[in-house]
Design a protein around this motif. Sequence first.
Motif, mmCIF file in Angstrom:
data_model
loop_
_atom_site.group_PDB
_atom_site.id
_atom_site.type_symbol
_atom_site.label_atom_id
_atom_site.label_comp_id
_atom_site.label_asym_id
_atom_site.label_seq_id
_atom_site.Cartn_x
_atom_site.Cartn_y
_atom_site.Cartn_z
ATOM 1 N N LEU A 84 -19.734 -103.599 25.568
ATOM 2 C CA LEU A 84 -18.681 -103.361 25.056
ATOM 3 C C LEU A 84 -18.974 -102.680 23.558
ATOM 4 O O LEU A 84 -18.396 -101.796 23.130
ATOM 5 C CB LEU A 84 -18.010 -104.801 24.294
ATOM 6 N N LEU A 85 -20.265 -102.967 22.947
ATOM 7 C CA LEU A 85 -20.729 -102.430 21.916
ATOM 8 C C LEU A 85 -21.060 -100.995 22.171
ATOM 9 O O LEU A 85 -20.944 -100.061 21.234
ATOM 10 C CB LEU A 85 -22.010 -102.866 21.042
ATOM 11 N N GLY A 86 -21.884 -100.789 23.195
ATOM 12 C CA GLY A 86 -22.070 -99.365 23.661
ATOM 13 C C GLY A 86 -20.736 -98.444 23.843
ATOM 14 O O GLY A 86 -20.854 -97.385 23.485
ATOM 15 N N LEU A 87 -19.787 -99.125 24.455
ATOM 16 C CA LEU A 87 -18.402 -98.273 24.368
ATOM 17 C C LEU A 87 -17.935 -98.170 23.401
ATOM 18 O O LEU A 87 -17.148 -97.002 22.890
ATOM 19 C CB LEU A 87 -17.490 -99.029 25.487
ATOM 20 N N TRP A 88 -17.869 -99.219 22.122
ATOM 21 C CA TRP A 88 -17.251 -98.980 20.993
ATOM 22 C C TRP A 88 -17.791 -98.038 20.159
ATOM 23 O O TRP A 88 -17.321 -97.100 19.430
ATOM 24 C CB TRP A 88 -17.562 -100.160 20.269
ATOM 25 N N ASP A 89 -19.374 -97.875 20.291
ATOM 26 C CA ASP A 89 -20.050 -96.969 19.638
ATOM 27 C C ASP A 89 -19.904 -95.516 20.207
ATOM 28 O O ASP A 89 -20.079 -94.371 19.538
ATOM 29 C CB ASP A 89 -21.593 -97.041 19.751
ATOM 30 N N ASN A 90 -19.428 -95.354 21.383
ATOM 31 C CA ASN A 90 -19.162 -93.970 22.195
ATOM 32 C C ASN A 90 -17.778 -93.655 21.852
ATOM 33 O O ASN A 90 -16.878 -93.981 22.704
ATOM 34 C CB ASN A 90 -19.597 -94.200 23.441
ATOM 35 N N ARG A 91 -17.576 -92.644 20.994
ATOM 36 C CA ARG A 91 -16.289 -92.385 20.437
ATOM 37 C C ARG A 91 -15.497 -91.383 21.678
ATOM 38 O O ARG A 91 -14.448 -91.191 21.533
ATOM 39 C CB ARG A 91 -16.202 -91.524 19.294
ATOM 40 N N SER A 92 -16.429 -90.937 22.652
ATOM 41 C CA SER A 92 -15.896 -90.303 23.863
ATOM 42 C C SER A 92 -15.600 -90.805 25.000
ATOM 43 O O SER A 92 -15.313 -90.404 26.055
ATOM 44 C CB SER A 92 -16.928 -88.977 24.161
ATOM 45 N N ARG A 93 -15.813 -92.369 24.933
ATOM 46 C CA ARG A 93 -15.760 -93.260 25.905
ATOM 47 C C ARG A 93 -14.120 -93.178 26.456
ATOM 48 O O ARG A 93 -13.046 -92.498 25.917
ATOM 49 C CB ARG A 93 -15.727 -94.784 25.575
ATOM 50 N N GLU A 94 -14.089 -93.651 27.749
ATOM 51 C CA GLU A 94 -12.656 -93.664 28.488
ATOM 52 C C GLU A 94 -12.364 -95.115 28.217
ATOM 53 O O GLU A 94 -12.828 -96.075 28.465
ATOM 54 C CB GLU A 94 -12.717 -93.307 29.904
ATOM 55 N N SER A 95 -11.116 -95.440 27.733
ATOM 56 C CA SER A 95 -10.529 -96.736 27.588
ATOM 57 C C SER A 95 -10.472 -97.375 28.787
ATOM 58 O O SER A 95 -10.367 -98.634 28.974
ATOM 59 C CB SER A 95 -9.168 -96.661 26.954
ATOM 60 N N GLU A 97 -12.556 -97.874 31.286
ATOM 61 C CA GLU A 97 -13.696 -98.656 31.469
ATOM 62 C C GLU A 97 -13.558 -100.053 30.490
ATOM 63 O O GLU A 97 -13.878 -101.249 31.161
ATOM 64 C CB GLU A 97 -14.995 -97.992 31.256
ATOM 65 N N VAL A 98 -13.224 -99.738 29.402
ATOM 66 C CA VAL A 98 -12.890 -100.940 28.261
ATOM 67 C C VAL A 98 -11.761 -102.016 29.132
ATOM 68 O O VAL A 98 -12.051 -103.251 29.038
ATOM 69 C CB VAL A 98 -12.604 -100.472 27.045
ATOM 70 N N LYS A 99 -10.841 -101.207 29.562
ATOM 71 C CA LYS A 99 -9.744 -102.362 30.368
ATOM 72 C C LYS A 99 -10.262 -103.156 31.429
ATOM 73 O O LYS A 99 -9.882 -104.220 31.636
ATOM 74 C CB LYS A 99 -8.831 -101.292 30.463
ATOM 75 N N ARG A 100 -11.395 -102.274 32.256
ATOM 76 C CA ARG A 100 -11.590 -102.779 33.424
ATOM 77 C C ARG A 100 -12.626 -104.217 32.961
ATOM 78 O O ARG A 100 -12.617 -105.192 33.683
ATOM 79 C CB ARG A 100 -12.552 -101.646 34.312
ATOM 80 N N LEU A 101 -13.392 -103.875 32.172
ATOM 81 C CA LEU A 101 -14.057 -105.023 31.639
ATOM 82 C C LEU A 101 -13.295 -106.155 31.194
ATOM 83 O O LEU A 101 -13.789 -107.419 31.459
ATOM 84 C CB LEU A 101 -15.156 -104.470 30.524
#
Length: 157
Positions: A84-95, A97-101
């Motif tokens: 989650l922190l990696g995703l939070w730090d990555n501003r170009s992430r796709e939401s 993946e966060v939703k799936r987690l």
Amino acid sequence: MSRHATAPELAQAKAEGLHNIGEAAQLSGVSAKMIRHYESIRLIPEAGRSVAGYRLYSDADLHRLRFIKRSRSLGFSIKQIETLLGLWDNRSRESAEVKRLALDHASELAEKIREMQTMQRTLEDLARRCHGDDRPDCPILQDLAAECCEGGGAGRA
């Protein structure tokens, strides 16, 4: 390696908006012991140090600690929090993946809840069958002493 090129005096660090570990703990709601642990496992960056060796934390560090605390309060594991922190730090992430987690974790929690409800029903059933008086016969102890638990054990008397 410290984040500060030269170690400041504690008073100078505080004037620059940095916080010692006690203040960081108070402001984030995370104990000093856990802050040191999170630093040791690299959930938060290595703290800068004052001339006297005191750890120094920025407002960004406090924000990260609050993120970790909230994640822990929702039952995420350390490994999940790293992700989650990696995703939070990555501003170009796709939401997505966060939703799936989050949904995967919610599903894991639902399974744990089902397991705990089964344990609760078994204990309530055993307690109903126990006389709870001065006699030594106790279905609860008999169930706990049983060698095999297939079928939940609640059927034994």
